[in-house]
Design an enzyme around this catalytic site. Structure first.
Site, PDB file in Angstrom:
ATOM      1  CE1 TYR A  74      10.336  27.022   7.502  1.00 34.17           C
ATOM      2  CE2 TYR A  74       9.957  28.712   5.848  1.00 34.17           C
ATOM      3  CZ  TYR A  74      10.629  27.579   6.263  1.00 34.17           C
ATOM      4  OH  TYR A  74      11.577  27.008   5.463  1.00 34.17           O
ATOM      5  CG  PHE A 126      38.709  32.925  12.964  1.00 37.33           C
ATOM      6  CD1 PHE A 126      39.493  32.879  14.099  1.00 37.33           C
ATOM      7  CD2 PHE A 126      37.669  32.018  12.830  1.00 37.33           C
ATOM      8  CE1 PHE A 126      39.228  31.950  15.093  1.00 37.33           C
ATOM      9  CE2 PHE A 126      37.397  31.087  13.825  1.00 37.33           C
ATOM     10  CZ  PHE A 126      38.184  31.055  14.958  1.00 37.33           C
ATOM     11  CG  ASP A 127      40.507  28.532  12.807  1.00 36.71           C
ATOM     12  OD1 ASP A 127      39.390  29.068  12.870  1.00 36.71           O
ATOM     13  OD2 ASP A 127      40.966  27.804  13.710  1.00 36.71           O
ATOM     14  CG  ASP A 216      35.480  38.001  10.294  1.00 36.07           C
ATOM     15  OD1 ASP A 216      34.581  38.132  11.139  1.00 36.07           O
ATOM     16  OD2 ASP A 216      36.207  36.996  10.230  1.00 36.07           O
ATOM     17  CB  ALA A 218      33.371  38.282  15.084  1.00 38.72           C
ATOM     18  CE  LYS A 259      33.660  34.642  17.654  1.00 31.27           C
ATOM     19  NZ  LYS A 259      33.100  33.621  16.783  1.00 31.27           N
ATOM     20  CG  HIS A 451      43.449  22.380  17.016  1.00 28.66           C
ATOM     21  ND1 HIS A 451      43.641  22.571  15.671  1.00 28.66           N
ATOM     22  CD2 HIS A 451      42.341  23.075  17.339  1.00 28.66           C
ATOM     23  CE1 HIS A 451      42.686  23.354  15.208  1.00 28.66           C
ATOM     24  NE2 HIS A 451      41.879  23.680  16.194  1.00 28.66           N
TER      25      HIS A 451
HETATM   26  N1  F0G Z   1      35.480  35.336  12.359  1.00 32.39           N
HETATM   27  C1  F0G Z   1      36.212  35.554  13.475  1.00 32.39           C
HETATM   28  C2  F0G Z   1      37.104  36.739  13.561  1.00 32.39           C
HETATM   29  C3  F0G Z   1      36.121  34.655  14.549  1.00 32.39           C
HETATM   30  O1  F0G Z   1      36.843  34.873  15.647  1.00 32.39           O
HETATM   31  C4  F0G Z   1      35.246  33.540  14.443  1.00 32.39           C
HETATM   32  C5  F0G Z   1      35.125  32.576  15.534  1.00 32.39           C
HETATM   33  C6  F0G Z   1      34.518  33.368  13.260  1.00 32.39           C
HETATM   34  C7  F0G Z   1      34.658  34.292  12.232  1.00 32.39           C
HETATM   35  C8  F0G Z   1      33.591  32.193  13.057  1.00 32.39           C
HETATM   36  O2  F0G Z   1      32.426  32.396  13.747  1.00 32.39           O
HETATM   37  O3  F0G Z   1      32.298  30.501  15.380  1.00 32.39           O
HETATM   38  O4  F0G Z   1      30.278  31.861  14.781  1.00 32.39           O
HETATM   39  O5  F0G Z   1      31.245  30.273  13.154  1.00 32.39           O
HETATM   40  N2  F0G Z   1      35.916  32.537  16.500  1.00 32.39           N
HETATM   41  C9  F0G Z   1      35.866  31.688  17.685  1.00 32.39           C
HETATM   42  C10 F0G Z   1      37.112  31.858  18.507  1.00 32.39           C
HETATM   43  C11 F0G Z   1      35.497  30.268  17.431  1.00 32.39           C
HETATM   44  O6  F0G Z   1      37.284  31.073  19.484  1.00 32.39           O
HETATM   45  O7  F0G Z   1      37.918  32.752  18.249  1.00 32.39           O
HETATM   46  P1  F0G Z   1      31.521  31.185  14.300  1.00 32.39           P
END
Ligand code: F0G
Length: 467
Positions: A74, A126-127, A216, A218, A259, A451
């Site tokens: 833990y 990103f969204d 960010d 990823a 990623k 969507h």
């Molecule tokens: N930032 C970027 C640039 C991303 O592309 C994503 C996720 C996230 C943050 C969020 O990360 O999914 O681990 O919570 N992108 C995926 C996509 C879902 O299909 O582009 P997460």
């Protein structure tokens, strides 16, 4: 001699997962069942799944064996210290907080730094990132470089418009801007890379005004590879050196390890500021877990530590970026107009251009996405007026997105060149009859993130003629 495809896969396949191409009649029935929403198709009903590159990659033998090293204590697990060491080595940051995926890093970070009415500029959010800023009462501002909107094939279209950043800071005042973000690579503008020069410039502007500058990150390794390939002065540096230099300009980073962590789950926050790390740790313990596991099992953490080592290998990145580029090339040959240059993780087809006879309120991106499944069992995502448009609740009128795109995201180390050639052959068959394709109308929709749950119906022949 056959023309070179792309740098060949720098691995051989040790374990396989069968995939099945159902009959056309079965696929037709499935589309009818899911009301033409590809998110609702079962994975086993898909032949090639290009919905996302997130958490869908294949692990190496080293990652699978690292799994057995997972320390599930833990507190103070050995796995955490191994993970912390490599993350510190790449990012140069002092405090590393593990989380179970990127959006939790966003939630913890923005809950700590954003006050109601604050602004957070980004090259492009990103969204989930934009949604997390808005969730804390902030405004997510996108400042992509002007080249991002052009058709020209120029590198680093993921850059931020630093001139706009400067004037935005002056207009809103630094007090209203707790942090500026740079998304590397820039997913929402096509997985386009950001140049080191642009990172440095944005960082200098922020620091001049006393504002934090964050990544960010990823897809940081794919971004570093583009810098090595396309930015003068970096050709003789290693990917790790380039990544380390990128991170040297930021105060911290949020990572979705699904990623470039080459893992199926995971993420982290990396920061230098002790006070900020302390505040985030307190919140993390409440919502995510003790700071040496942060919502992950020890074995997840081990796979990320191993993945972060592998993702920096240049032969892997040359194959990875080369494979995406190759998919773009053969899709173009099959008649698809694509966003260029090709980015690090996905190809974006301009369905608005491809199907000019379908108006945006009949969703040409959706038509193409459905057709790729109908014709070949391929799953993709619409990034157009269904995902980023909406409707006026008073008039019911459709609000269009700026572009009608379809994203073909390539999972890491999963599909071979031959799978991608299959995708291009399917595209070719669709192109041969594309003038007969019809748009869609919505029969049911939610107000937020529609969507995922939307239901649609194909336009009837008679309806198309009336338009
Ligand atoms: N930032 C970027 C640039 C991303 O592309 C994503 C996720 C996230 C943050 C969020 O990360 O999914 O681990 O919570 N992108 C995926 C996509 C879902 O299909 O582009 P997460």
């Amino acid at each position: 001699m056959l023309e070179e495809r792309h740098p060949s896969e720098p691995f051989r396949i040790k374990s396989v997962e069968p995939i099945v191409l159902l009959s056309r009649a079965q696929r037709e029935e499935i589309l009818h069942r899911v009301k033409y929403n590809v998110f609702k198709i079962k994975a086993e009903e898909i032949y090639i799944d290009l919905l996302t590159d997130s958490g869908t990659g294949a692990m190496s033998k080293d990652q699978w064996s690292a799994l057995m090293q997972g320390d599930e204590s833990y507190a103070g697990a050995r796995s955490f210290y191994r993970f912390e060491k490599i993350v510190k080595d790449i990012t140069g940051k002092k405090y590393i907080l593990p989380v179970h995926q990127g959006r939790v890093a966003e939630n913890v970070f923005f809950s700590t730094v954003v006050n109601k009415g604050d602004y957070v500029p980004n090259n492009t959010h990103f969204d989930t990132t934009g949604a997390n800023v808005a969730h804390k009462g902030g405004f997510a501002i996108n400042l992509p470089c002007p080249e991002a909107a052009l058709d020209d094939e120029i590198p680093f279209k993921g850059n931020m418009d630093t001139r706009k950043l400067e004037s935005f800071i002056e207009e809103k005042t630094p007090e209203k801007i707790p942090v500026v973000f740079m998304t590397v690579t820039n997913n929402s503008t096509g997985g386009q890379a950001v140049a080191m020069a642009n990172i440095k410039e944005a960082s200098e502007i922020c620091h001049k005004h006393g504002i934090m500058f964050f990544f960010d990150c990823a897809r940081f390794a794919e971004n570093a590879y583009f810098i090595k390939k396309d930015e003068p002065g970096f050709e003789n540096k290693t990917i790790k050196e380039i990544a380390q230099e990128m991170f040297s300009y930021c105060d911290g980073a949020l990572m979705s390890a699904k990623k470039d962590g080459l893992a199926n789950m995971g993420g982290f926050i990396a920061v230098n500021d002790e006070e900020l790390a302390r505040k985030m740790t307190e919140l993390m313990i409440v919502i995510e877990g003790f700071p040496t596991y942060g919502g992950m099992s020890g074995r997840d953490i081990e796979t990320i530590a191993a993945g972060l080592n592998e993702v920096l290998k240049e032969d892997y990145l040359a194959y990875r970026v080369g494979q995406v580029e190759y998919l773009g090339k053969i899709l173009e040959e099959a008649g698809a107009p694509i966003i260029k240059p090709t980015g690090g993780h996905a190809i974006f087809i301009d369905a608005g251009k491809y199907l000019p006879h379908i108006p945006s309120d009949q969703f040409p991106g959706h038509t193409l996405s459905v057709e790729l499944y109908r014709e070949g069992g391929i799953r993709t995502s619409e990034i157009g007026s269904i995902m980023f448009g909406g409707y006026d609740p008073n008039t019911g009128e459709n609000i269009s997105a700026p572009k009608e795109l379809v994203r073909l995201a390539v999972p890491r180390r999963v599909y071979t060149g031959s799978h991608l050639e299959y995708v291009a052959r399917v595209m070719d068959r669709i192109t041969a009859r594309k003038d007969s394709l019809r748009g869609y109308k919505i029969t049911r929709q939610a107000t937020l993130l529609r969507h995922f749950t939307i239901e649609l119906e194909e336009m009837a022949k008679e309806e198309v003629k009336v338009k």
